[in-house]
Design a protein around this motif. Structure first.
Motif, short mmCIF file in Angstrom:
data_model
loop_
_atom_site.label_atom_id
_atom_site.label_comp_id
_atom_site.label_asym_id
_atom_site.label_seq_id
_atom_site.Cartn_x
_atom_site.Cartn_y
_atom_site.Cartn_z
N ALA A 1 0.82 -1.21 0.00
CA ALA A 1 0.00 0.00 0.00
C ALA A 1 0.86 1.26 0.00
O ALA A 1 0.62 2.19 -0.78
CB ALA A 1 -0.93 0.00 1.21
N ILE A 2 1.88 1.29 0.87
CA ILE A 2 2.73 2.50 0.95
C ILE A 2 3.56 2.63 -0.32
O ILE A 2 3.73 3.74 -0.86
CB ILE A 2 3.63 2.43 2.20
N GLY A 3 4.11 1.51 -0.82
CA GLY A 3 4.86 1.57 -2.07
C GLY A 3 4.01 2.02 -3.23
O GLY A 3 4.47 2.79 -4.09
N SER A 4 2.75 1.58 -3.26
CA SER A 4 1.84 2.03 -4.31
C SER A 4 1.61 3.53 -4.23
O SER A 4 1.59 4.23 -5.25
CB SER A 4 0.50 1.28 -4.19
N PHE A 5 1.45 4.03 -3.00
CA PHE A 5 1.22 5.47 -2.83
C PHE A 5 2.45 6.28 -3.25
O PHE A 5 2.34 7.26 -4.00
CB PHE A 5 0.87 5.76 -1.38
N VAL A 6 3.63 5.87 -2.77
CA VAL A 6 4.86 6.59 -3.09
C VAL A 6 5.11 6.60 -4.60
O VAL A 6 5.33 7.64 -5.22
CB VAL A 6 6.06 5.97 -2.35
N ALA A 7 5.04 5.40 -5.21
CA ALA A 7 5.34 5.31 -6.64
C ALA A 7 4.26 5.99 -7.47
O ALA A 7 4.57 6.65 -8.47
CB ALA A 7 5.45 3.83 -7.04
N GLY A 8 2.99 5.81 -7.07
CA GLY A 8 1.92 6.46 -7.83
C GLY A 8 2.02 7.97 -7.77
O GLY A 8 1.80 8.66 -8.78
N THR A 9 2.38 8.51 -6.60
CA THR A 9 2.51 9.97 -6.47
C THR A 9 3.69 10.48 -7.30
O THR A 9 3.55 11.46 -8.05
CB THR A 9 2.70 10.36 -5.00
N ILE A 10 4.86 9.82 -7.17
CA ILE A 10 6.02 10.26 -7.94
C ILE A 10 5.74 10.11 -9.44
O ILE A 10 6.07 10.99 -10.24
CB ILE A 10 7.27 9.45 -7.54
N GLY A 11 5.12 8.99 -9.83
CA GLY A 11 4.82 8.77 -11.24
C GLY A 11 3.88 9.83 -11.79
O GLY A 11 4.05 10.29 -12.92
#
Length: 504
Positions: free
Chosen positions: A114-124
């Motif tokens: 969940a946190i990795g999805s948020f970090v990567a989705g935001t940066i992406g």
């Protein structure tokens, strides 16, 4: 600066009570449906498309953005808990995530996802705002030989880092390539491996293959061992990530993002290649390589970040070129055309309000996804406390329903059983299943790029090598394949030096 101003205007359009409710609805439905084996975000968007006709285009795409990210995370939840990928981009997550779940660390695996999805989705999404024009120019400059080199890099990475030996990894890859050959040859029109069955003319859907190999194969394997190893309740474990989990996850999140966005933005990209490459990289760089195959948290954090960063990347060619690179983008493209809107180079000029509202809704949906799923990680993990006979009976039911829903043809259920038996046999003889999935997904794409390269060079094999990008990738492949040999020679030399020194 113009892009940032347009983005702020997009937030102004999204931040209304009705639009926020639609974003929350999209995230919730996308996650719930993504949890079902075999049903991913593309099918969810397709099913919801008719009910959005009464909405304004901006509101419809706000909901679609939530479904897009929610479906990504839902497929990861199924991969971690049940070893059943909801779509091909969640296949890699199943390898380490399910092992963590069996070890009582399901909540940690879901949290890092969940946190990795948020970090990567935001940066992406930030990168989508800032560098979309430059990425599109670079993607257009690549040719068929460059894309072929990228495919071969994925093949080499899969066979070299997965499984107990390279030979077994290569054997599994060949099985996947053979399955990928099923169907009509796009150039000659000849049927290949269809055995006269008309339903196989379009090939075997990758969702049927993934669900059969993972879900049905896993269920058969568990059933075969239940008598000797009675089913026990798997402990859920602590509900939050510890200090060590955070320390081991943040670098894979960033590296996965670095893989996911640029490859996802390529017209022949998608989420599969960056997740495979991220897993291979984390296994090479990990300080705990012995944990890979037994529940390494890096093997969940990196691929999940790559998966969600590529989701933002796939919107670059879809919006700027009108070129969808995965099934969900293709359905969203159909939704654009249903509203009389044509994605392409002029879309940002003709429909700026719609485009920037869609991009702003990606930020909103990504935050909602984190707030919704992070507290629910322990609740999702409690699914593992269901007794295994009932749990895997449910998996078989939903897997069959998901496989049938792909094409609505009974033949897929027979293929599901046959592929489940193949997955069982691969587990029995120690063959890794991921190279098979890679072969099924990327084999046809690599074949098409190779043929295009040869056509452009009038059959000259040198046309397969291409330009500087391909040269660089082939150099990486050679280094990847030669490294074990070099490391072995180095170990022998060091051993001799130690023995010699000890003799002295």
């Amino acid at each position: 600066m113009d892009n940032l101003v347009n983005l702020l205007n997009g937030f102004g359009d999204v931040l209304t009570p009705l639009n926020l409710l639609l974003a929350l609805l999209g995230v919730t439905v996308g996650t719930a449906v993504g949890v079902l084996p075999g049903i991913g975000p593309a099918m969810t968007v397709a099913l919801l498309l008719p009910i959005t006709y009464g909405l304004a285009p901006v509101q419809a795409f706000i909901m679609f953005a939530g479904i897009f990210y929610g479906g990504m995370y839902g497929g990861s939840t199924t991969s971690i808990l049940l070893n059943t990928p909801g779509e091909s981009s969640s296949v890699v997550t199943a390898i380490e995530g399910n092992k963590m779940a069996r070890a009582g660390r399901a909540a940690q695996a879901l949290a890092t996802a969940a946190i990795g999805s948020f970090v990567a989705g935001t940066i992406g999404t930030v990168l989508l705002v800032l560098v979309a024009p430059q990425v599109v120019k670079f993607a257009i400059s690549l040719g068929a030989p460059d894309y072929l080199a990228i495919m071969l890099l994925a093949f080499a990475g899969a066979t070299s880092v997965l499984g107990s030996s390279r030979i077994r990894g290569f054997a599994a890859l060949l099985l996947g390539l053979v399955i990928g050959l099923v169907g009509i040859d796009k150039v000659t029109g000849q049927e290949r491996l269809t055995f006269g069955i008309p339903q196989l003319a379009d090939g075997i859907d990758v969702v049927v293959v993934a669900v059969g190999i993972f879900a049905v194969g896993e269920a058969l394997w568990v059933a075969a061992h239940l008598r000797r190893n009675p089913g026990t309740v798997i402990p859920v474990g602590r509900p939050w990530m510890g200090h060590s989990d955070w320390r081991r996850s943040w670098k894979p999140w960033l590296r996965g993002t670095a893989y996911g966005f640029p490859i996802g933005a390529l017209p022949a990209g998608g989420a599969e290649i960056p997740t495979f490459l991220s897993y291979a990289t984390e296994k090479k760089l990990s300080k705990h390589p012995e944990e890979f195959g037994h529940g390494a948290i890096e093997g969940v954090a990196g691929p999940e970040a790559a998966n969600n960063a590529s989701a933002a990347g796939t919107l670059v060619p879809m919006l700027a070129l009108g070129l969808p690179t995965n099934a969900t983008a293709a359905v969203m493209l159909a939704a654009f055309t249903s509203y009389g809107i044509q994605p392409g180079p002029l879309l940002f000029q003709r429909e700026p309000k719609l485009v920037w509202a869609l991009i702003a809704s990606l930020f909103i949906g990504n935050l909602m996804l984190l707030l919704l799923n992070l507290p629910l990680a322990p609740a999702w993990a409690k699914l593992l406390q269901i007794p295994r006979p009932y749990l895997y009976a449910g998996i078989i039911f939903f897997a069959s329903m998901g496989a049938y829903a792909v094409n609505a043809q009974p033949l897929d259920l027979l293929l599901l059983l046959l592929l489940g038996l193949l997955g069982f046999a691969m587990r029995r003889f120690g063959l890794p299943v991921l190279p098979l999935i890679i072969g099924v997904i990327l084999g046809p794409i690599a074949e098409r790029q190779a043929r295009m390269s040869l056509q452009l060079s009038n059959g000259d094999p040198s046309g397969l090598i291409g330009g500087p990008v391909a040269y660089l990738i082939y150099a990486v492949i050679l280094a990847m394949l030669a490294w074990p040999l070099i490391a072995g020679i180095r170990r022998k030399i060091m051993t001799k030096d130690v023995v010699y020194t000890g003799g002295q």
